[in-house]
Design a protein around this motif. Structure first.
Motif, short mmCIF file in Angstrom:
data_model
loop_
_atom_site.label_atom_id
_atom_site.label_comp_id
_atom_site.label_asym_id
_atom_site.label_seq_id
_atom_site.Cartn_x
_atom_site.Cartn_y
_atom_site.Cartn_z
N GLY A 115 0.71 -1.21 -0.17
CA GLY A 115 -0.25 -0.01 0.00
C GLY A 115 0.77 1.18 0.07
N THR A 116 2.20 1.09 -0.15
CA THR A 116 3.05 2.35 0.04
C THR A 116 3.25 3.07 -1.57
OG1 THR A 116 5.08 1.02 -0.11
CG2 THR A 116 4.36 1.89 1.91
N GLY A 117 2.48 2.33 -2.33
CA GLY A 117 2.36 2.90 -3.89
C GLY A 117 3.86 2.58 -4.63
N LYS A 118 4.12 1.55 -4.42
CA LYS A 118 5.51 1.19 -5.34
C LYS A 118 5.35 0.76 -6.82
CE LYS A 118 6.25 -2.82 -2.75
NZ LYS A 118 5.20 -2.57 -1.64
N THR A 119 4.25 0.14 -6.96
CA THR A 119 3.92 0.20 -8.43
C THR A 119 3.68 1.31 -9.10
OG1 THR A 119 2.78 -2.12 -8.02
CG2 THR A 119 2.32 -1.12 -9.85
N ARG A 120 2.91 2.36 -8.51
CA ARG A 120 2.54 3.40 -9.24
C ARG A 120 3.91 4.41 -9.42
NH1 ARG A 120 -2.24 6.40 -9.12
NH2 ARG A 120 -3.04 4.34 -9.33
N LEU A 121 4.85 4.40 -8.24
CA LEU A 121 6.01 4.95 -8.30
C LEU A 121 6.94 4.54 -9.46
CD1 LEU A 121 7.47 5.18 -4.60
CD2 LEU A 121 6.97 6.89 -6.44
N VAL A 122 6.95 3.24 -9.85
CA VAL A 122 7.79 2.53 -10.84
C VAL A 122 7.13 3.09 -12.26
CG1 VAL A 122 8.64 0.70 -12.07
CG2 VAL A 122 8.59 0.80 -9.53
N GLU A 123 5.70 2.95 -12.40
CA GLU A 123 5.04 3.27 -13.70
C GLU A 123 5.12 4.71 -14.03
OE1 GLU A 123 1.96 -0.44 -13.52
OE2 GLU A 123 1.35 1.25 -13.10
N THR A 124 5.23 5.65 -12.99
CA THR A 124 5.22 7.09 -13.14
C THR A 124 6.64 7.39 -13.07
OG1 THR A 124 4.31 7.44 -11.15
CG2 THR A 124 2.87 7.12 -12.79
N PHE A 125 7.19 7.73 -11.79
CA PHE A 125 8.36 8.27 -11.46
C PHE A 125 9.32 7.69 -11.88
CE2 PHE A 125 11.63 9.67 -8.56
CZ PHE A 125 11.26 10.74 -7.72
N VAL A 126 9.73 6.52 -12.17
CA VAL A 126 10.79 5.76 -12.50
C VAL A 126 10.94 5.72 -14.22
CG1 VAL A 126 12.33 3.55 -12.61
CG2 VAL A 126 11.29 4.23 -10.55
N GLY A 127 9.90 5.25 -14.52
CA GLY A 127 9.47 5.15 -16.02
C GLY A 127 9.78 6.62 -16.69
N HIS A 128 9.23 7.47 -16.14
CA HIS A 128 9.51 8.94 -16.60
C HIS A 128 10.98 9.54 -16.67
CE1 HIS A 128 7.50 12.62 -18.26
NE2 HIS A 128 8.37 13.16 -17.70
N LEU A 129 11.71 9.18 -15.45
CA LEU A 129 12.93 9.66 -15.15
C LEU A 129 13.93 8.93 -16.00
CD1 LEU A 129 13.32 10.05 -11.35
CD2 LEU A 129 13.30 11.93 -13.19
N LYS A 130 13.65 7.57 -16.41
CA LYS A 130 14.49 6.92 -17.41
C LYS A 130 14.18 7.17 -18.90
CE LYS A 130 15.57 3.00 -14.52
NZ LYS A 130 16.95 2.98 -14.64
N GLY A 131 13.00 7.83 -19.06
CA GLY A 131 12.79 8.36 -20.51
C GLY A 131 12.04 7.23 -21.13
N ARG A 132 11.41 6.23 -20.48
CA ARG A 132 11.09 5.10 -21.01
C ARG A 132 9.41 4.99 -20.55
NH1 ARG A 132 15.58 0.43 -22.09
NH2 ARG A 132 17.28 1.84 -22.29
N SER A 133 8.55 5.42 -21.45
CA SER A 133 7.05 5.33 -20.99
C SER A 133 6.67 3.86 -21.04
CB SER A 133 6.39 5.99 -22.42
OG SER A 133 6.69 5.63 -23.53
N ASN A 134 7.34 2.76 -21.64
CA ASN A 134 6.69 1.48 -21.87
C ASN A 134 7.04 0.98 -20.54
OD1 ASN A 134 5.72 -1.04 -22.71
ND2 ASN A 134 7.53 -1.32 -23.57
#
Length: 488
Positions: free
Chosen positions: A201-220
């Motif tokens: 419930g700490t939002g790890k999935t949402r962080l990866v799908e938004t935060f991490v994916g965006h910073l890596k420049g990889r929308s997929n």
């Protein structure tokens, strides 16, 4: 007034001493720049400051925003006041925002620039600096401030999906700020596996799908809940297979790793991968080209994919569950996402974002309800479910608000949530401490009571009887029988 005129907004501080004249001058100068201001958000440090006459404003709508400042020269005071009183009003803007940064103290000017660099304003916001020299005509010039931080990168991604509840990277609590800043540094490293740990419930999935994916420049971002993989097909599901490689393989299958080509493969609850899949994943991680062999294939393929893993287990428990080589590789860069109870300074903003995401009817208020009783309840609750506890509160309140319960929907909904929280917390305590005591009666009866507690706790920790049995080196049947309170 045309539609475009009505959607352009001017934001500025009321100038002490020159107030109305400065505002009217700015409006005139912006019109000369072809800006069509239909609305002014006029920030006032104190009530009773002079206002321009309606005749001077014409058809421009003036909205007074009272923003009290204990010290208008202190950057932190101004920054906090603007975040609390001004930024929430900008969420509903659907047109161009203009900000006159020159009104006010130098500290006020700096705060506008800091917020702009951090992506706090709507996309397309324009900054202006109006000058009124002692000699010569007034002028207004665009402020070019192209500096961008990771805050701006993340906020741009969040703005594209405003209905999703996401952490604000410019958070208040030290624990969350440290975690997100660490995540931002690590996410920028190419080809470096990343591990996120945090309670459910700490939002790890949402962080990866938004935060991490965006910073890596990889929308997929291909998200794989590892516990849902079929044990008999997990190798094929992850790495793919060639036609005819096994019964039923009537055509070639790409697999999740190939689907993540050019993007991010996110392995959620990575400890749930079976042992042979873990070993195959080690081969992929130790190869810079991310080479892998599909089931039944004779040639290796390459996948230009970043790999991110997550788990709700502690680092020690995860190490016990993972293949040693796999653990060593996925844990090189570790980020621990703190639970909400360690980030209570951010709770009100978390609650606002969760409310907006859960809001399903235009009849419900756009801003999340808040009062002293709610602040006290959230401040004292252990929030063991983290964001899910806030989601439960939002749904309960919305059900009461739309269910015709009258004006006491907030008070009654909060009481209902607190009662449910108490029940869930009691269950949580039993999971941690064991159910009841060690039983009554003879030695053997007490031993059986302990085995029942151990079997249930192992199931809760490992997520399934299969995984728990493997970790405890016992048969799955024995574990199930003990959990039911029966002897094998």
């Amino acid at each position: 007034m045309g539609a475009r005129e009505a959607t352009e907004t001017l934001l500025m501080w009321a100038s002490v001493g020159g107030g109305p004249a400065v505002l009217c001058d700015v409006l005139r100068l912006l019109r000369a720049k072809r800006a069509r201001i239909g609305r002014v958000l006029y920030l006032m440090q104190a009530e009773g400051m002079p206002l321009p006459a309606k005749a001077d404003l014409g058809d421009v709508e003036l909205e007074q925003v009272f923003v009290p400042l204990s010290d208008p020269t202190h950057h932190t005071v101004i920054h906090e006041a603007v975040r609390a009183r001004v930024l929430p009003r900008l969420r509903s803007l659907d047109g161009v925002l203009h900000i006159n940064v020159s009104a006010g103290t130098p500290a006020m000017h700096a705060v506008w620039l800091v917020l702009h660099a951090g992506g706090a304003f709507p996309e397309g916001t324009r900054l202006w600096s109006a000058q009124r020299p002692k000699h010569g005509d007034s002028r207004i010039d665009p402020v070019e401030f192209p500096i961008r931080t990771y805050l701006a990168e993340i906020r741009r991604g969040a703005a594209a999906n405003p209905s999703e509840a996401q952490y604000d990277p410019d958070c208040r609590s030290a624990a969350r700020r440290y975690a997100l800043e660490t995540l931002a540094r690590y996410a920028r490293l190419p080809r470096a596996p990343l591990l996120l740990l945090g309670e459910r419930g700490t939002g790890k999935t949402r962080l990866v799908e938004t935060f991490v994916g965006h910073l890596k420049g990889r929308s997929n971002v291909v998200t794989v809940p590892c516990g849902t993989l079929d044990p008999n097909l997990a190798m094929s599901q992850l790495f793919g297979h060639v036609k005819g490689s096994f019964t039923g393989a009537d055509k070639e299958h790409a697999g999740f790793l190939a689907q993540a080509q050019g993007g991010v493969l996110f392995l959620d609850e990575v400890q749930d991968l079976e042992a042979r899949v873990q070993r195959q994943l080690v081969r992929v991680l130790q190869d810079p080209k991310r080479r892998f062999r599909p089931v039944g294939g004779t040639e290796e393929k390459e996948a230009s994919a970043e790999i991110v893993c997550a788990s709700h287990l502690s680092l020690e428990a995860l190490r016990a569950r993972l293949d040693t080589d796999l653990f060593d590789r996925v844990s090189l860069l570790l980020v621990e996402i703190p639970p909400l109870r360690e980030c209570r300074e951010d709770l009100r903003e978390d609650w606002q974002r969760v409310w907006r995401e859960a809001r399903s009817s235009g009849e419900l208020p756009q801003d999340a309800p808040w009062n002293g009783a709610m602040a006290q309840a959230l401040g004292k609750s252990p929030l063991s479910g983290n964001l899910r506890d806030l989601q439960r509160l939002a749904l309960i309140l919305m059900a009461r608000a739309t269910g015709g319960t009258g004006g006491r929907w907030l008070e009654e909904g909060l009481a209902e949530w607190q009662a449910l929280q108490a029940r869930f917390e009691a269950v949580e305590r039993k999971d941690v401490q064991g159910e009841g005591d060690l039983g009554t009666g003879t030695w053997n009866e007490r031993v059986e009571a302990f085995k029942q507690r151990l079997a249930r706790a192992a199931h809760n920790e490992h997520g399934s009887y299969v995984a728990a049995a493997e970790a405890l080196a016992v048969s799955e049947r024995a574990l199930r029988e003990h959990a039911k309170g029966k002897k094998e």
